[in-house]
Motif scaffolding. Structure first.
Motif, PDB file in Angstrom:
ATOM      1  N   ASP A  79      59.866  47.589 -10.937  1.00 47.21           N
ATOM      2  CA  ASP A  79      58.552  48.037 -11.410  1.00 47.21           C
ATOM      3  C   ASP A  79      58.631  49.292 -12.269  1.00 47.21           C
ATOM      4  O   ASP A  79      57.674  49.614 -12.985  1.00 47.21           O
ATOM      5  N   ASN A  80      59.744  49.998 -12.206  1.00 48.90           N
ATOM      6  CA  ASN A  80      59.906  51.232 -12.967  1.00 48.90           C
ATOM      7  C   ASN A  80      61.352  51.319 -13.480  1.00 48.90           C
ATOM      8  O   ASN A  80      62.127  52.162 -13.064  1.00 48.90           O
ATOM      9  N   PRO A  81      61.727  50.418 -14.407  1.00 49.67           N
ATOM     10  CA  PRO A  81      63.130  50.307 -14.838  1.00 49.67           C
ATOM     11  C   PRO A  81      63.648  51.469 -15.671  1.00 49.67           C
ATOM     12  O   PRO A  81      64.865  51.620 -15.823  1.00 49.67           O
ATOM     13  N   ARG A  97      57.870  59.893 -15.853  1.00 49.58           N
ATOM     14  CA  ARG A  97      56.757  58.949 -15.979  1.00 49.58           C
ATOM     15  C   ARG A  97      55.457  59.619 -15.552  1.00 49.58           C
ATOM     16  O   ARG A  97      55.371  60.216 -14.487  1.00 49.58           O
ATOM     17  N   LYS A  98      54.431  59.523 -16.394  1.00 48.96           N
ATOM     18  CA  LYS A  98      53.127  60.104 -16.105  1.00 48.96           C
ATOM     19  C   LYS A  98      52.050  59.036 -16.200  1.00 48.96           C
ATOM     20  O   LYS A  98      52.106  58.168 -17.080  1.00 48.96           O
ATOM     21  N   VAL A  99      51.080  59.096 -15.318  1.00 47.91           N
ATOM     22  CA  VAL A  99      49.951  58.154 -15.361  1.00 47.91           C
ATOM     23  C   VAL A  99      48.700  58.940 -15.724  1.00 47.91           C
ATOM     24  O   VAL A  99      48.283  59.839 -14.989  1.00 47.91           O
ATOM     25  N   TRP A 100      48.107  58.607 -16.856  1.00 48.89           N
ATOM     26  CA  TRP A 100      46.896  59.278 -17.316  1.00 48.89           C
ATOM     27  C   TRP A 100      45.664  58.433 -16.953  1.00 48.89           C
ATOM     28  O   TRP A 100      45.679  57.211 -17.050  1.00 48.89           O
ATOM     29  N   VAL A 111      52.674  56.836 -19.591  1.00 46.39           N
ATOM     30  CA  VAL A 111      53.488  57.405 -20.673  1.00 46.39           C
ATOM     31  C   VAL A 111      54.728  58.066 -20.085  1.00 46.39           C
ATOM     32  O   VAL A 111      54.808  58.327 -18.878  1.00 46.39           O
ATOM     33  N   TRP A 112      55.687  58.331 -20.964  1.00 46.14           N
ATOM     34  CA  TRP A 112      56.893  59.075 -20.593  1.00 46.14           C
ATOM     35  C   TRP A 112      56.931  60.347 -21.416  1.00 46.14           C
ATOM     36  O   TRP A 112      56.702  60.325 -22.625  1.00 46.14           O
ATOM     37  N   ARG A 113      57.221  61.469 -20.734  1.00 48.93           N
ATOM     38  CA  ARG A 113      57.186  62.770 -21.392  1.00 48.93           C
ATOM     39  C   ARG A 113      58.368  63.604 -20.920  1.00 48.93           C
ATOM     40  O   ARG A 113      58.798  63.504 -19.768  1.00 48.93           O
ATOM     41  N   VAL A 135      55.854  50.685 -25.015  1.00 45.76           N
ATOM     42  CA  VAL A 135      56.731  50.756 -26.180  1.00 45.76           C
ATOM     43  C   VAL A 135      58.187  50.576 -25.772  1.00 45.76           C
ATOM     44  O   VAL A 135      58.972  49.897 -26.454  1.00 45.76           O
ATOM     45  N   LEU A 136      58.556  51.171 -24.644  1.00 46.12           N
ATOM     46  CA  LEU A 136      59.933  51.063 -24.167  1.00 46.12           C
ATOM     47  C   LEU A 136      60.301  49.616 -23.858  1.00 46.12           C
ATOM     48  O   LEU A 136      61.432  49.183 -24.116  1.00 46.12           O
ATOM     49  N   TYR A 137      59.359  48.878 -23.303  1.00 42.08           N
ATOM     50  CA  TYR A 137      59.605  47.460 -23.035  1.00 42.08           C
ATOM     51  C   TYR A 137      59.866  46.707 -24.340  1.00 42.08           C
ATOM     52  O   TYR A 137      60.803  45.901 -24.439  1.00 42.08           O
TER      53      TYR A 137
END
Length: 224
Positions: A79-81, A97-100, A111-113, A135-137
Protein backbone atom coordinates in the motif's frame (compact mmCIF):
# COMPACT_ATOMS: atom_id res chain seq x y z
CA UNK A 1 18.80 -16.69 9.16
CA UNK A 2 19.92 -15.22 5.81
CA UNK A 3 23.49 -14.83 7.06
CA UNK A 4 23.73 -18.36 8.47
CA UNK A 5 26.51 -20.30 6.75
CA UNK A 6 24.65 -23.59 7.29
CA UNK A 7 22.34 -22.78 4.37
CA UNK A 8 25.25 -23.03 1.91
CA UNK A 9 26.49 -26.31 3.38
CA UNK A 10 29.21 -24.96 5.67
CA UNK A 11 29.47 -24.93 9.46
CA UNK A 12 31.10 -22.67 12.02
CA UNK A 13 31.92 -24.80 15.05
CA UNK A 14 32.01 -23.64 18.67
CA UNK A 15 29.85 -20.53 18.33
CA UNK A 16 29.04 -21.30 21.94
CA UNK A 17 31.09 -23.13 24.56
CA UNK A 18 30.56 -24.78 27.94
CA UNK A 19 31.50 -22.51 30.84
CA UNK A 20 30.47 -24.90 33.61
CA UNK A 21 30.71 -28.64 32.97
CA UNK A 22 28.76 -29.43 36.14
CA UNK A 23 25.70 -27.38 35.23
CA UNK A 24 26.26 -27.68 31.44
CA UNK A 25 25.87 -23.92 31.21
CA UNK A 26 26.90 -22.52 27.81
CA UNK A 27 27.79 -19.02 26.64
CA UNK A 28 28.36 -17.23 23.33
CA UNK A 29 31.96 -17.57 22.19
CA UNK A 30 33.45 -14.09 21.90
CA UNK A 31 36.96 -15.34 21.40
CA UNK A 32 37.35 -17.26 24.64
CA UNK A 33 37.95 -20.52 22.73
CA UNK A 34 38.89 -21.22 19.07
CA UNK A 35 36.18 -21.45 16.41
CA UNK A 36 36.52 -23.69 13.35
CA UNK A 37 35.02 -23.14 9.90
CA UNK A 38 34.20 -26.33 7.99
CA UNK A 39 33.26 -26.14 4.30
CA UNK A 40 30.77 -28.59 2.76
CA UNK A 41 30.04 -30.23 6.09
CA UNK A 42 26.48 -31.11 4.99
CA UNK A 43 24.16 -30.80 1.94
CA UNK A 44 23.47 -27.16 1.04
CA UNK A 45 19.97 -25.68 0.94
CA UNK A 46 21.05 -22.90 -1.45
CA UNK A 47 24.16 -22.69 -3.63
CA UNK A 48 27.13 -20.66 -2.41
CA UNK A 49 26.80 -18.02 -5.12
CA UNK A 50 23.24 -17.27 -4.06
CA UNK A 51 24.30 -17.11 -0.41
CA UNK A 52 27.08 -14.65 -1.27
CA UNK A 53 24.66 -12.55 -3.33
CA UNK A 54 22.31 -12.37 -0.33
CA UNK A 55 25.12 -11.10 1.91
CA UNK A 56 26.03 -8.42 -0.65
CA UNK A 57 22.38 -7.38 -0.97
CA UNK A 58 22.03 -7.09 2.80
CA UNK A 59 25.13 -4.88 2.87
CA UNK A 60 23.75 -2.76 0.00
CA UNK A 61 20.52 -2.19 1.92
CA UNK A 62 22.40 -1.33 5.11
CA UNK A 63 24.60 1.20 3.27
CA UNK A 64 21.56 2.69 1.48
CA UNK A 65 19.65 3.16 4.73
CA UNK A 66 22.71 4.71 6.39
CA UNK A 67 23.37 7.09 3.47
CA UNK A 68 19.83 8.45 3.40
CA UNK A 69 19.21 8.26 7.16
CA UNK A 70 16.43 5.70 6.80
CA UNK A 71 15.85 3.45 9.80
CA UNK A 72 15.04 0.50 7.54
CA UNK A 73 13.78 -0.23 4.02
CA UNK A 74 11.14 -2.65 5.27
CA UNK A 75 8.76 0.28 5.72
CA UNK A 76 7.85 -0.07 2.04
CA UNK A 77 4.64 -2.08 1.68
CA UNK A 78 2.16 -2.99 -1.02
CA UNK A 79 0.00 0.00 0.00
CA UNK A 80 3.00 2.31 0.40
CA UNK A 81 5.73 1.04 -1.98
CA UNK A 82 7.70 4.29 -2.10
CA UNK A 83 8.57 4.53 1.61
CA UNK A 84 12.31 5.02 2.00
CA UNK A 85 12.85 5.00 -1.76
CA UNK A 86 12.06 8.57 -2.83
CA UNK A 87 15.11 10.83 -2.50
CA UNK A 88 15.49 14.59 -2.72
CA UNK A 89 17.58 15.70 -5.69
CA UNK A 90 18.52 18.93 -3.88
CA UNK A 91 19.76 17.90 -0.44
CA UNK A 92 19.90 14.10 -0.66
CA UNK A 93 17.40 13.47 2.13
CA UNK A 94 14.53 11.01 1.92
CA UNK A 95 11.06 12.19 1.02
CA UNK A 96 8.19 11.54 3.43
CA UNK A 97 4.57 10.74 2.62
CA UNK A 98 2.03 13.43 3.54
CA UNK A 99 -1.76 13.32 3.37
CA UNK A 100 -3.42 16.67 2.71
CA UNK A 101 -7.11 17.31 3.54
CA UNK A 102 -7.45 13.82 4.97
CA UNK A 103 -10.79 14.64 6.62
CA UNK A 104 -12.53 15.35 3.30
CA UNK A 105 -12.21 12.44 0.88
CA UNK A 106 -13.09 14.67 -2.06
CA UNK A 107 -10.09 16.90 -1.39
CA UNK A 108 -7.77 14.21 -0.07
CA UNK A 109 -4.35 14.32 -1.70
CA UNK A 110 -1.28 12.19 -1.06
CA UNK A 111 2.08 13.85 -1.76
CA UNK A 112 5.76 13.21 -1.09
CA UNK A 113 7.91 15.99 0.32
CA UNK A 114 11.55 16.31 1.39
CA UNK A 115 11.86 15.50 5.09
CA UNK A 116 14.15 18.51 5.49
CA UNK A 117 11.72 20.91 3.81
CA UNK A 118 10.74 22.34 7.19
CA UNK A 119 13.34 20.76 9.44
CA UNK A 120 13.04 23.84 11.65
CA UNK A 121 9.38 24.73 12.20
CA UNK A 122 8.33 27.74 10.16
CA UNK A 123 11.62 27.87 8.23
CA UNK A 124 12.12 26.34 4.81
CA UNK A 125 15.38 24.34 4.76
CA UNK A 126 15.07 22.73 1.32
CA UNK A 127 13.71 24.36 -1.83
CA UNK A 128 12.74 21.13 -3.59
CA UNK A 129 9.07 20.81 -4.50
CA UNK A 130 6.68 18.08 -3.41
CA UNK A 131 5.39 15.49 -5.86
CA UNK A 132 2.03 13.73 -6.08
CA UNK A 133 1.89 10.08 -5.08
CA UNK A 134 0.10 9.16 -8.30
CA UNK A 135 2.95 10.63 -10.36
CA UNK A 136 5.39 8.14 -8.86
CA UNK A 137 3.18 5.26 -9.94
CA UNK A 138 3.07 6.61 -13.50
CA UNK A 139 6.84 7.15 -13.53
CA UNK A 140 7.54 3.50 -12.84
CA UNK A 141 5.06 2.38 -15.52
CA UNK A 142 6.76 4.71 -18.02
CA UNK A 143 10.21 3.51 -16.97
CA UNK A 144 9.29 -0.15 -17.38
CA UNK A 145 7.71 0.48 -20.75
CA UNK A 146 10.82 2.37 -21.88
CA UNK A 147 12.90 -0.71 -21.08
CA UNK A 148 10.49 -2.94 -23.01
CA UNK A 149 10.62 -0.60 -26.00
CA UNK A 150 14.43 -0.58 -25.86
CA UNK A 151 14.72 -4.22 -24.91
CA UNK A 152 17.69 -4.97 -27.18
CA UNK A 153 19.83 -2.23 -25.62
CA UNK A 154 19.10 -3.30 -22.04
CA UNK A 155 19.51 -7.01 -22.76
CA UNK A 156 22.98 -6.38 -24.17
CA UNK A 157 23.84 -4.24 -21.15
CA UNK A 158 22.89 -6.99 -18.73
CA UNK A 159 24.61 -9.69 -20.76
CA UNK A 160 27.81 -7.77 -20.06
CA UNK A 161 26.86 -7.86 -16.38
CA UNK A 162 26.93 -11.67 -16.52
CA UNK A 163 30.71 -11.41 -16.96
CA UNK A 164 31.20 -9.40 -13.75
CA UNK A 165 33.31 -10.75 -10.90
CA UNK A 166 30.69 -9.40 -8.48
CA UNK A 167 28.23 -12.15 -7.60
CA UNK A 168 25.37 -9.72 -6.92
CA UNK A 169 25.89 -7.97 -10.27
CA UNK A 170 25.69 -11.34 -12.05
CA UNK A 171 22.57 -12.27 -10.11
CA UNK A 172 20.83 -8.97 -10.97
CA UNK A 173 21.79 -9.32 -14.63
CA UNK A 174 20.31 -12.83 -14.83
CA UNK A 175 17.17 -11.69 -13.00
CA UNK A 176 16.63 -8.65 -15.23
CA UNK A 177 17.25 -10.61 -18.43
CA UNK A 178 14.78 -13.28 -17.37
CA UNK A 179 12.07 -10.71 -16.59
CA UNK A 180 12.59 -8.51 -19.62
CA UNK A 181 12.98 -11.13 -22.36
CA UNK A 182 9.24 -11.89 -22.49
CA UNK A 183 7.97 -8.61 -21.03
CA UNK A 184 5.35 -6.53 -22.80
CA UNK A 185 4.07 -2.97 -22.43
CA UNK A 186 2.03 -2.49 -19.25
CA UNK A 187 -0.71 -0.02 -18.39
CA UNK A 188 -0.91 -0.45 -14.62
CA UNK A 189 1.57 -0.32 -11.75
CA UNK A 190 2.82 -3.72 -10.58
CA UNK A 191 4.14 -3.49 -7.01
CA UNK A 192 6.04 -6.79 -7.15
CA UNK A 193 7.77 -5.72 -10.34
CA UNK A 194 8.60 -2.38 -8.78
CA UNK A 195 10.33 -4.01 -5.81
CA UNK A 196 12.27 -6.32 -8.15
CA UNK A 197 13.61 -3.44 -10.25
CA UNK A 198 13.90 -0.17 -8.36
CA UNK A 199 16.38 0.98 -5.72
CA UNK A 200 15.29 4.63 -5.53
CA UNK A 201 13.58 7.51 -7.32
CA UNK A 202 15.36 10.87 -7.07
CA UNK A 203 13.09 13.90 -7.47
CA UNK A 204 14.19 17.28 -8.87
CA UNK A 205 11.73 20.19 -8.49
CA UNK A 206 8.78 17.92 -9.16
CA UNK A 207 9.64 18.02 -12.87
CA UNK A 208 12.35 15.41 -13.30
CA UNK A 209 12.81 12.03 -11.68
CA UNK A 210 15.80 9.75 -12.04
CA UNK A 211 14.83 6.12 -11.50
CA UNK A 212 17.80 4.09 -10.23
CA UNK A 213 17.51 0.36 -10.78
CA UNK A 214 19.00 -2.20 -8.41
CA UNK A 215 21.94 -2.78 -10.76
CA UNK A 216 22.87 0.92 -10.81
CA UNK A 217 21.22 1.76 -14.16
CA UNK A 218 19.68 5.24 -14.13
CA UNK A 219 16.72 6.25 -16.29
CA UNK A 220 15.57 9.87 -16.45
CA UNK A 221 11.85 10.63 -16.63
CA UNK A 222 10.47 14.10 -17.30
CA UNK A 223 7.20 14.81 -15.50
CA UNK A 224 4.70 16.69 -17.64
Amino acid sequence: MLSNEKYKGDALLQKTYTVDFLTKKRAVNNGEVPMYYVEESHPAIIDKEMHTAVQLEMERRRAFAEKYNISKLDYATVDNPFAGRVICGHCGSAFGRKVWNSTDERLRRVVWRCNKKYEVKGKKSCENKHIDDKVLYHVFVNTFNAMVENKEYFMEKWKEGLKSENVLVRYRARQFIEILKDAEIVEEFDVDMYFRWVEKMTVFDGKKIIVSLLDGTEIEVVVE
